[in-house]
Scaffold this active site. Sequence first.
Site, PDB file in Angstrom:
ATOM      1  N   GLU A 196       0.829  -1.220   0.000  1.00  7.69           N
ATOM      2  CA  GLU A 196       0.000   0.000   0.000  1.00  7.69           C
ATOM      3  C   GLU A 196       0.859   1.264   0.000  1.00  7.69           C
ATOM      4  OE1 GLU A 196      -2.944  -0.198  -0.713  1.00  7.69           O
ATOM      5  OE2 GLU A 196      -3.583  -2.194  -0.076  1.00  7.69           O
ATOM      6  N   GLY A 197       0.314   2.301  -0.604  1.00  8.95           N
ATOM      7  CA  GLY A 197       1.057   3.556  -0.737  1.00  8.95           C
ATOM      8  C   GLY A 197       0.887   4.488   0.460  1.00  8.95           C
ATOM      9  N   PHE A 198       1.561   5.619   0.365  1.00  6.50           N
ATOM     10  CA  PHE A 198       1.636   6.605   1.434  1.00  6.50           C
ATOM     11  C   PHE A 198       0.258   7.076   1.913  1.00  6.50           C
ATOM     12  CE2 PHE A 198       3.044  11.186   2.399  1.00  6.50           C
ATOM     13  CZ  PHE A 198       3.516  10.844   3.655  1.00  6.50           C
ATOM     14  N   ASN A 199      -0.616   7.356   0.961  1.00 11.14           N
ATOM     15  CA  ASN A 199      -1.866   8.007   1.351  1.00 11.14           C
ATOM     16  C   ASN A 199      -2.947   7.064   1.821  1.00 11.14           C
ATOM     17  OD1 ASN A 199      -1.388  10.957   1.010  1.00 11.14           O
ATOM     18  ND2 ASN A 199      -0.588  10.147  -0.921  1.00 11.14           N
TER      19      ASN A 199
ATOM     20  N   LEU B  35      -2.129  14.706 -11.195  1.00 13.55           N
ATOM     21  CA  LEU B  35      -2.143  13.852 -12.384  1.00 13.55           C
ATOM     22  C   LEU B  35      -1.396  12.553 -12.058  1.00 13.55           C
ATOM     23  CD1 LEU B  35      -2.822  13.852 -15.497  1.00 13.55           C
ATOM     24  CD2 LEU B  35      -0.471  14.620 -15.837  1.00 13.55           C
ATOM     25  N   ARG B  36      -2.165  11.543 -11.636  1.00 14.82           N
ATOM     26  CA  ARG B  36      -1.537  10.255 -11.269  1.00 14.82           C
ATOM     27  C   ARG B  36      -1.284   9.486 -12.548  1.00 14.82           C
ATOM     28  NH1 ARG B  36       0.485   6.096  -9.281  1.00 14.82           N
ATOM     29  NH2 ARG B  36      -0.258   5.086  -7.360  1.00 14.82           N
TER      30      ARG B  36
ATOM     31  N   ASP C 105       3.838  18.785  -2.539  1.00 16.15           N
ATOM     32  CA  ASP C 105       2.932  18.832  -3.701  1.00 16.15           C
ATOM     33  C   ASP C 105       1.482  18.969  -3.236  1.00 16.15           C
ATOM     34  OD1 ASP C 105       4.459  18.814  -5.973  1.00 16.15           O
ATOM     35  OD2 ASP C 105       4.403  16.642  -6.291  1.00 16.15           O
TER      36      ASP C 105
ATOM     37  N   THR D 233      -5.891   7.951  -3.715  1.00 10.92           N
ATOM     38  CA  THR D 233      -5.919   8.425  -2.324  1.00 10.92           C
ATOM     39  C   THR D 233      -5.064   9.687  -2.170  1.00 10.92           C
ATOM     40  OG1 THR D 233      -4.131   6.897  -1.750  1.00 10.92           O
ATOM     41  CG2 THR D 233      -6.366   6.147  -1.300  1.00 10.92           C
TER      42      THR D 233
END
Length: 419
Positions: free
Chosen positions: A47-50, A283-284, A362, A379
């Site tokens: 899982e990512g940071f957010n 912009l992912r 960001d 997220t």
Amino acid sequence: MSSSLVKILLWLVVFTLFVYVRSKEESCEQGSDRSARYLLYDVNPGEGFNLRRDVYLRIANLVRKLNQFDNWVLVLPPWGNLYHWRNVPRGTYFPWKAYFDMPSLNKWIQVMEFEDYVKVHGPRIRSAYILQHYDEEWSGNWQEKYDERPCLNEHSFIFREEDEMWQGMKWGTVLEMQKLKCLSVQGYASSLLPLLTKEDDSRSIYLRRSETVLHDDFGGQWYWSARRSMRFAASLLKEAQRFRHEVLNSDDTHDKTQVKDDWRDTKPERGTALGGPYISVHLRRRDFVHARNNEIPSLKKAAKQINQILRRENLTTVFVATDAPAQEVEELRTLVEGVLVVYEPSTEVLQRGGDGAVAIIDQIICSHARYFTGTYESTFSFRIQEEREIMGFQVETTFNRLCGKNTKCEQPAKWKISY
Ligand code: GFB
């Protein structure tokens, strides 16, 4: 020996003992109180940071509820080895204070860094539970429950016969656990209350794979209180502020985005925030381009939408937060009618907080724009929308997303703040 000499010696022993006990007490970090109980947790490594920030809210509010029974402290898992992070060498971990304001977090629940926990208690934990779903076929009947079950997935902890302890590497440290079980769970974070309060001989409990449990109160007051307590570290705010001022002609006074020193006193009326003279876009790209092929626009289609927003908002600058490779940013720049601005971190910023610091900077810059649009189901975008809700922006300037090739382009749900 004369009686006065004995008295002096006795006095010296008592004094030395007193000094020793005091210094021991003082060396203990916050939350190391002997009556305290400690909850450690972590999240699926992929899982990512957010999403991890979202899981923090679930567990923080579990701790809030646990405090009705005992004095619980949440031990914060350090940040490192994240799948998406390219500028942080494996084995490097950042403490929470690199990203978040610890006093603000402590105004909601008591928290401590994992490194401080280890300084006081060593890398030892009494009970560990690996959370997992149920393997059984779905009966069609949803109810809150948990049961000890055989582990459904392999884990890296090893049982040491000689002292009957479990052992394994976590956060760059060899952790030792007296008990380790797999627990199938269906429910909310607070569904675990009976388990955690029952074990009152366990001073420290570790919940692995905590994303398995749901929010108790998603979008409710507790959700938002915990979320508001996640103020960013002062150094990141300062860097974002510098960039906004120097590059985007934006500051809190003109943008009407001033907040009170204490997040508990910050309750701006909706519509008071104006935002800086730029629009912002999250912009992912990368994995999202393949994983959500129909929902992620081509660069050409993204530029077309950005140009429309610029014209509508009567602005000429767009700030773009993105994980896109540099050549994609350059391509987008040629397609956008206005000035395209991106944040380039200095070596110092990267050293201090790696990709996590850049992500937060960001996000801060995006959240202060006059108008924001994000990426479907990201997220990263959701956290920006929350920041804007906290500052009091109009809903229409926040809950927007870029459309892909899918003709049906639903805009994001409006998860409005509640106090
Ligand atoms: O933050 P995140 O969980 O958001 O994961 P999603 C994306 C990571 O990519 C961030 C980088 O932690 C950043 O390191 N990143 C993405 C960015 N966009 C930006 C940006 O605009 N600026 C900067 N500086 N960095 C989910 C993951 O990603 O995607 C899940 O959480 C899963 O684990 C899923 O992989 C498919 O929600 O966008």
